[in-house]
Each structure stands twice: as structure tokens, then as C-alpha cells.
Design an enzyme around this catalytic site. Structure first.
Site, PDB file in Angstrom:
ATOM      1  N   CYS A 192     108.511  82.620  34.616  1.00  0.00           N
ATOM      2  CA  CYS A 192     109.205  81.928  33.542  1.00  0.00           C
ATOM      3  C   CYS A 192     109.626  82.977  32.525  1.00  0.00           C
ATOM      4  O   CYS A 192     109.068  84.062  32.468  1.00  0.00           O
ATOM      5  CB  CYS A 192     108.308  80.897  32.877  1.00  0.00           C
ATOM      6  N   ARG A 212     117.186  85.195  38.904  1.00  0.00           N
ATOM      7  CA  ARG A 212     116.571  84.582  40.082  1.00  0.00           C
ATOM      8  C   ARG A 212     116.611  83.054  40.018  1.00  0.00           C
ATOM      9  O   ARG A 212     116.215  82.408  40.976  1.00  0.00           O
ATOM     10  CB  ARG A 212     115.128  85.054  40.247  1.00  0.00           C
ATOM     11  N   TRP A 251     109.983  77.873  35.722  1.00  0.00           N
ATOM     12  CA  TRP A 251     109.805  77.582  37.141  1.00  0.00           C
ATOM     13  C   TRP A 251     108.554  76.740  37.246  1.00  0.00           C
ATOM     14  O   TRP A 251     107.474  77.156  36.865  1.00  0.00           O
ATOM     15  CB  TRP A 251     109.690  78.852  37.972  1.00  0.00           C
ATOM     16  N   ASN A 287     104.155  81.059  29.410  1.00  0.00           N
ATOM     17  CA  ASN A 287     104.127  81.493  30.806  1.00  0.00           C
ATOM     18  C   ASN A 287     102.681  81.534  31.257  1.00  0.00           C
ATOM     19  O   ASN A 287     101.798  81.895  30.481  1.00  0.00           O
ATOM     20  CB  ASN A 287     104.713  82.903  30.965  1.00  0.00           C
ATOM     21  N   GLY A 288     102.438  81.227  32.533  1.00  0.00           N
ATOM     22  CA  GLY A 288     101.091  81.320  33.062  1.00  0.00           C
ATOM     23  C   GLY A 288     100.523  79.967  33.425  1.00  0.00           C
ATOM     24  O   GLY A 288     101.239  78.959  33.501  1.00  0.00           O
ATOM     25  N   GLU A 334     107.117  98.538  60.863  1.00  0.00           N
ATOM     26  CA  GLU A 334     108.011  98.560  59.712  1.00  0.00           C
ATOM     27  C   GLU A 334     108.554  99.967  59.469  1.00  0.00           C
ATOM     28  O   GLU A 334     109.736 100.145  59.134  1.00  0.00           O
ATOM     29  CB  GLU A 334     107.262  98.051  58.469  1.00  0.00           C
ATOM     30  N   LYS A 341     112.518 100.987  59.466  1.00  0.00           N
ATOM     31  CA  LYS A 341     113.205 101.668  58.365  1.00  0.00           C
ATOM     32  C   LYS A 341     113.964 102.897  58.871  1.00  0.00           C
ATOM     33  O   LYS A 341     115.097 103.158  58.471  1.00  0.00           O
ATOM     34  CB  LYS A 341     112.204 102.076  57.284  1.00  0.00           C
ATOM     35  N   GLU A 396     117.016 101.796  60.837  1.00  0.00           N
ATOM     36  CA  GLU A 396     117.996 101.097  60.000  1.00  0.00           C
ATOM     37  C   GLU A 396     118.910 102.058  59.253  1.00  0.00           C
ATOM     38  O   GLU A 396     120.121 101.825  59.171  1.00  0.00           O
ATOM     39  CB  GLU A 396     117.283 100.201  58.976  1.00  0.00           C
ATOM     40  N   HIS A 414      99.694 103.117  78.459  1.00  0.00           N
ATOM     41  CA  HIS A 414     100.295 102.021  79.210  1.00  0.00           C
ATOM     42  C   HIS A 414     101.822 102.126  79.228  1.00  0.00           C
ATOM     43  O   HIS A 414     102.502 101.112  79.443  1.00  0.00           O
ATOM     44  CB  HIS A 414      99.849 100.675  78.635  1.00  0.00           C
ATOM     45  N   LYS A 474     122.430  92.358  53.817  1.00  0.00           N
ATOM     46  CA  LYS A 474     121.197  92.111  53.074  1.00  0.00           C
ATOM     47  C   LYS A 474     120.582  90.772  53.430  1.00  0.00           C
ATOM     48  O   LYS A 474     119.377  90.660  53.582  1.00  0.00           O
ATOM     49  CB  LYS A 474     121.473  92.180  51.572  1.00  0.00           C
TER      50      LYS A 474
END
Length: 639
Positions: free
Chosen positions: A30, A55, A104, A129-130, A511, A515, A518, A534, A634
Site C-alpha cells: 500500500c 503496480r 491493496w 500499511n501493514g 536457472e 540465464k 537467454e 547417466h 518479457k
């Protein structure tokens, strides 16, 4: 700290710069803005809300104390800040003192009566907030003495408590001090009162708040960017601080009520944060933002070694009580985050399966009773993940939980439970900070479900403390940047690379390989280290760099044995190791970088960082478009 407008130096007499403070420069869930001035503050408050909104939020509101009639005037709307701006054109409010908020929802549905600011008896106005954990108990007490509640929020309790204390003490500062002493949970607050038009009170515990310093005017906000148009001088309130703000002065009190000094921070380039801030690429900037955004994701959710479970939403407690297993669905980098979470959850006895969303859509699955469906997405608009969520609603799951970075996204709107990451806007196509904040969110989910599956209170505290140490551990990992840049030279002329890991580090190896491929276009694969014999071992030679992450855990000795197999075939090793790891692998064919001593519970998150930096520096040497690699977007909004 006491100070005059325009000055108020730190004890050393020096003005600090913003980079001396570990305060996140991204928004919280918030947004709070407050101002006291000689001029009308409504435009300042509205612009501050716009800067906190990128956002998206479910409601917005503003309250001012009009000096012409001495009354509080409040306007609230459902939806984005633009809706509030349009309402203000029809119902203008003005005044030299005011508060504003974007929300939010955590307690109560998104609607106007639940929007902030909340007002008690046309006297006290509060933005918050919180999460206040003991609000039900306080609410019952207030109802018993005659207070009426108009909303479903925990925040309205704060407004009524302050009003009650104002009636007893006649002093706003004392009223807020006595009120916050009764609150359990995390909060940042802004408070104004009709009877005291010369004061604005703000407080924080577990949720960030900053004081903006002007000349003959002062401001508060949950994020420095909200105040960029009106000041470049700030004081970052510390845990438990309460500040009394007037036009010409301010005073900061610690939790014990003693006046304290806090240093000033100065920035002449606040607008640069929307750009690259001096970094060569957005991706590098976003890699280095990770300590701050991880701290932001933890704010108000882990406090003093405890998980604040209400951060998942008001219905989460009942859902988690019935959860017997978890099914995670995601794509790409988010899928890797889910794979790490599987290790975490199953280590605590919670059954977990993880699936690529595009496969889930076209497979007839079996849904065990009591299964929570978890979808993970950076944008919340990934077509396959959205379709999987919609299919899941027809397959008998207990409930749905979205872990996402975009509050207004379709995934968030269509899920029953929500845990938003706080990575801020990520521009680089190859995800970095969005991934690490997803892992933090999944770690919080693990703690919440672990409570129901035998996790002791002492173990929970230890794991939560590890999370609180995570931003510092990430900062230490980033200090390897120069060494990794030199290491990258070994990859520049290679066409292939192999990444290895075991346990929860195996998805981190996946990951890292993703990267590298990519953004540098080097073919890279990841395998569990135990799978070398293996098949992958056939690829190993002097032209195949082998990257491995080596935390100190129960699988360390087995991984070291696997790496000996690489050396025996002439492979060159690049190891990212815990400081306490004795690799026994020094030599011309082995390059070792130490990350320091990393707690096992957060090691996957920390070991992600050097792999991101490696991919970045290799891509620089290859001359590729780091932020916009070929053929990729994106957000994948088509199947």
C-alpha cells in the site's frame, strides 16, 4: 531527532547520501503520502499517489484538514489513482495538512467503505500499511464502549483507539504513542486530527516510512519516490520510531518515548531510479537491487523472528489449516522457483508437485483432497499459467494462491489467495530480482504450512531469522562482481556449458543455465550432479566449462565426488562455494569463488546471484543485447 526545516544534520554534522541506507527504493503493497505546509497539499498528495501506483491498487483516498472551516474532508474511490483524481475534480478538497493512501486489500473486500483514510468521529484520520494481528480483540473492546465500525479493516481500529486516547489526554502525540503500544503486528501510520491542525504524527514498526524535509513544510511517505517532486532530503525512520511533524520542525521518538536523532539522506537524482541509475544495463541494475527488493518483500511479513500469516490475506489461515498438499504450476524462471519450493515443502512433510503450465493444461491430472493450487508468474498475464489456473478451478482443488509481482494482473484478480512479491518493475527480459523475490514468497509459504506439519516454534524463529539476514547475504554475494567479471572470460569463446547442483540447488543450476543461454546464446544445460554418469559425462572435455554451486549441506560430499568425475575427464570446473566448504579441488582446472557462510535455508536464493552475474558478464563479452535478447519477450501472453 529534532531538526529545523532545511537542515537537521546527523550527529557528525554530515548529510548522508541515499546509497548509505539499506532502504528499498521500490513501493510497498500500500502507499502512504502525507504533508503539512503553508500551501494547499492536495496536488502533492495526489502526485505522490501516482508515483506509488505503477503496480496497481484496488482503491485510493485522500483527507485534508481545511483551514477555512477547520474540518476534515475525505474523498475515496475504488480503483486506480486516476479514479480518485476524477472524483476530486468533481468534489475538490484542499488544505495545508493532509494524508493520502493507495490500498491493496488484506482485510475486507475492495470497496469504498474499506478504502483509506479511515476517520473516527470526524476528528481523527489515519492511513496505514501493514497488518494488525490483534485487531479483533481491540475491535470488540471498542464496540463495547460505543464505537461503531463502518469498514471491515484492521485500520479502523487504529483510528478509534487514537480518538479514544485523544479524549482522555487531549494530546495527539500522546494518543498515538499510547495507541501503538497496544498494537501487535506490522504497521506504518500517518495520523492527523481536527483539534490539532499544526501537527502530523507518523510511526513505523515492520513497515517502511520516510520523512521528507522541506523549507517551511514536511512530508511522509512509504517510498522516497513519492516525494521526489517536492524534496531531495530525507530521514529514514527506524524500527519503532514515531515522528511528530510540523511545518518548521520535527521530532523523532524511539519506542521508549525518548527523543532520538536520525541522519539525513540526500539525493539530487531521484528520477534516475526510473532509468538505469548509472548501470550499463537494466539487468545489472536489477541484479544489484535484489538486497533491497528482498527486504521489501519481507517487510510486514516477517517481524522479530515471526511470520505474520495474515499477509496472505484474511482467508489464508482457514485454507492453510486444511491444506494437505501443494501443486505448483508455472513457466520458465517461475517454474524453477517452484522446483526449489518443492524441496523446502517436502522437507517439512508437505507433499508437493511442480509442473510446467503448458503441460498441465493438456493433461488429465488427479487432484488429491486438500491440495492447494499455487500459480507463480512475474507478470500475472502469462497465457499458459492463466489457462492452468482456470482449469484448476474445475478440478477440485482446496483453493488457489497466486504469487505474482503485478497487483492488477489477471492472475491476481482470479486467485482466491494472493502473495505479491515486491520486486518493482523489472525491465530486463531475463528475470533476476523477480525470481529471488518469488523464492522469498515461497519460503514464507513454507513457514506458514510448516506450522501445520510439525515445524516447532523455535525452528520457525530460526528460519525466519535466516530470512531477515538474507538481504545482507545478498549484498555480500554481489561483492563478487569483479571476480565473476574476470571469470567470465573463460566462457566467451565457448559454445556449450554444463551446470550442476544437488537438492534445492539443482533448480538453481537450471536457472543459471537458463540465464546463460537467454542472454549470451551459449548452449547450456543443467543436471543433478548425481546424473553425470547417466549421460552428461560423455560431453565433458576441456572445451565444456562445468559450473557447480556448493553450499555446505548434507549432499556436499556426494557433490565433491561427482566433481572428481569431471576432473578425471579433463573438464574445467567453476565452483561457487560456501566459505566453510573445503573443496579439495584446487588446481589449474578448478576456479573457486567463496560466497561466505550462508545458512542452508536461504542458500538457494543467495547462490542465484553469482550465476546471474556470470551470465551477464559473459553476454557483455559476447556483445549481445543484454536487456532485450533475441526472440524473447518479457511477458508471454500467447500460448
Amino acid at each position: 531527532m529534532t531538526g529545523e526545516a532545511g537542515y537537521g544534520l546527523s550527529p557528525s554534522g554530515q548529510v548522508a547520501t541515499l546509497n548509505q541506507f539499506s532502504f528499498s527504493l521500490d513501493i510497498v503493497m500500500c502507499g502512504i503520502v502525507g504533508a503539512i505546509a503553508e500551501r494547499n497539499v492536495t496536488p502533492i498528495l495526489l502526485e505522490g499517489l501516482r508515483r506509488l501506483e505503477y503496480r496497481g491498487y484496488d482503491s485510493a483516498g485522500i483527507v485534508t484538514l481545511d483551514s477555512r472551516d477547520g474540518q476534515l474532508h475525505r474523498v475515496r474511490t475504488v480503483g486506480k489513482v486516476q479514479a480518485l483524481a476524477e472524483r476530486l475534480r468533481q468534489e475538490p478538497v484542499r488544505g495545508p495538512l493532509g494524508l493520502a493512501h493507495t490500498r491493496w486489500a488484506t482485510h475486507g473486500e475492495p470497496c469504498e467503505r474499506n478504502a483509506h483514510p479511515h476517520v473516527s468521529n470526524d476528528s481523527v484520520a489515519v492511513v496505514h500499511n501493514g497488518i494488525i494481528e490483534n485487531y479483533q480483540e481491540l475491535k470488540a473492546e471498542l464496540i463495547a464502549v460505543g464505537y461503531r465500525f463502518e469498514s471491515d479493516t484492521d485500520t479502523e481500529v487504529i483510528a478509534h483507539l487514537i480518538d479514544q486516547q485523544m479524549r482522555a489526554t487531549g494530546d495527539l502525540l500522546a494518543a498515538v504513542q499510547q495507541t501503538v503500544a497496544r498494537l501487535t503486528g506490522a504497521y506504518s501510520l500517518g495520523v492527523i486530527c481536527r483539534q490539532e491542525p499544526e501537527r502530523l504524527i507518523a510511526a513505523r514498526a515492520g513497515s517502511p516510512l520516510v520523512l521528507g524535509i522541506g523549507i517551511g513544510e514536511h512530508f511522509i511517505a512509504s517510498d522516497v519516490f513519492a516525494l521526489a517532486p517536492v524534496t531531495q532530503t530525507f530521514v529514514f525512520l527506524e524500527e519503532g520510531d514515531l515522528v511528530e511533524v510540523q511545518r518548521e520542525r520535527f521530532a523523532i521518538y524511539d519506542r521508549g518515548g525518548q527523543v532520538v536523532e536520525r541522519p539525513l539522506a540526500y539525493s539530487g537524482q531521484m528520477g534516475a531510479a526510473a532509468g538505469k541509475s548509472g548501470y550499463r544495463h537494466f539487468m545489472l541494475k536489477e541484479i544489484f537491487e535484489q538486497p533491497a527488493v528482498v527486504a521489501e518483500t519481507l517487510e510486514g511479513r516477517v517481524h522479530q523472528g515471526r511470520l505474520l500469516e495474515d499477509s496472505f490475506g484474511p482467508e489464508a489461515n482457514a485454507v492453510f489449516d486444511q491444506t494437505q498438499g501443494v501443486h505448483i504450476v508455472a513457466c520458465g524462471t517461475s517454474y524453477h522457483a517452484g522446483l526449489v519450493a518443492r524441496y523446502w515443502l517436502e522437507n517439512l512433510g508437505v507433499p508437493c508437485t511442480v509442473e510446467v503450465a503448458s503441460e498441465y493444461r493438456y493433461r488429465r491430472g488427479v487432484t488429491p483432497p486438500g491440495t492447494l493450487f499455487v500459480s507463480i508468474s512475474q507478470s500475472g498475464e502469462t497465457a499458459d499459467t492463466l489457462a492452468a489456473l482456470r482449469a484448476a478451478k474445475e478440478r477440485g482443488y482446496l483453493s488457489t494462491l497466486a504469487i505474482c509481482n503485478v497487483a492488477e494482473s489477471s492472475l491476481v484478480r482470479e486467485s482466491a489467495l494472493i502473495l505479491l512479491t515486491r520486486a518493482g518493475r523489472e525491465i530486463g527480459v531475463a528475470s533476476t530480482k523477480a525470481f529471488t523475490t518469488q523464492l522469498v514468497a515461497l519460503r514464507l509459504l513454507t513457514l506458514a504450512l510448516g506450522r501445520r506439519h510439525g515445524l516447532s516454534e523455535s525452528d520457525e524463529v530460526a528460519l525466519a531469522r535466516d530470512l531477515e539476514r538474507l538481504p545482507k547475504a545478498l549484498e555480500e554475494a554481489l561483492m563478487l562482481d569483479g571476480a565473476i567479471e574476470r571469470l567470465a572470460e573463460h566462457f566467451a569463446e565457448k559454445n556449450h556449458a554444463l551446470f550442476l547442483g544437488r537438492g534445492p540447488q539443482y533448480p538453481i543450476a537450471m536457472e543459471g543455465a537458463l540465464k546463460l543461454k537467454e542472454i549470451s546464446y551459449i548452449h547450456a544445460e543443467a543436471y543433478p550432479a548425481g546424473e553425470l554418469k547417466h549421460g552428461p559425462l560423455a560431453l565433458v572435455d576441456g572445451d565444456m566449462p562445468v559450473v557447480c554451486v556448493l553450499p555446505k549441506d548434507g549432499l556436499l560430499e556426494k557433490v565433491l565426488s561427482n566433481l572428481q568425475e569431471v576432473r578425471a575427464r579433463g573438464g574445467v570446473l567453476f565452483l561457487f562455494a560456501d566459505r566453510e566448504v573445503d573443496t579439495h579441488l584446487s588446481g589449474v582446472d578448478t576456479h573457486v569463488l567463496s560466497l561466505g557462510a550462508v545458512p542452508e535455508s536461504i542458500a538457494p536464493i543467495v547462490f542465484t546471484v553469482p550465476l546471474q552475474l556470470l551470465a551477464y558478464h559473459v553476454a557483455i563479452l559476447k556483445g549481445t543485447d543484454v536487456d532485450q535478447p533475441r526472440n524473447l519477450a518479457k511477458s508471454v501472453t500467447v500460448e
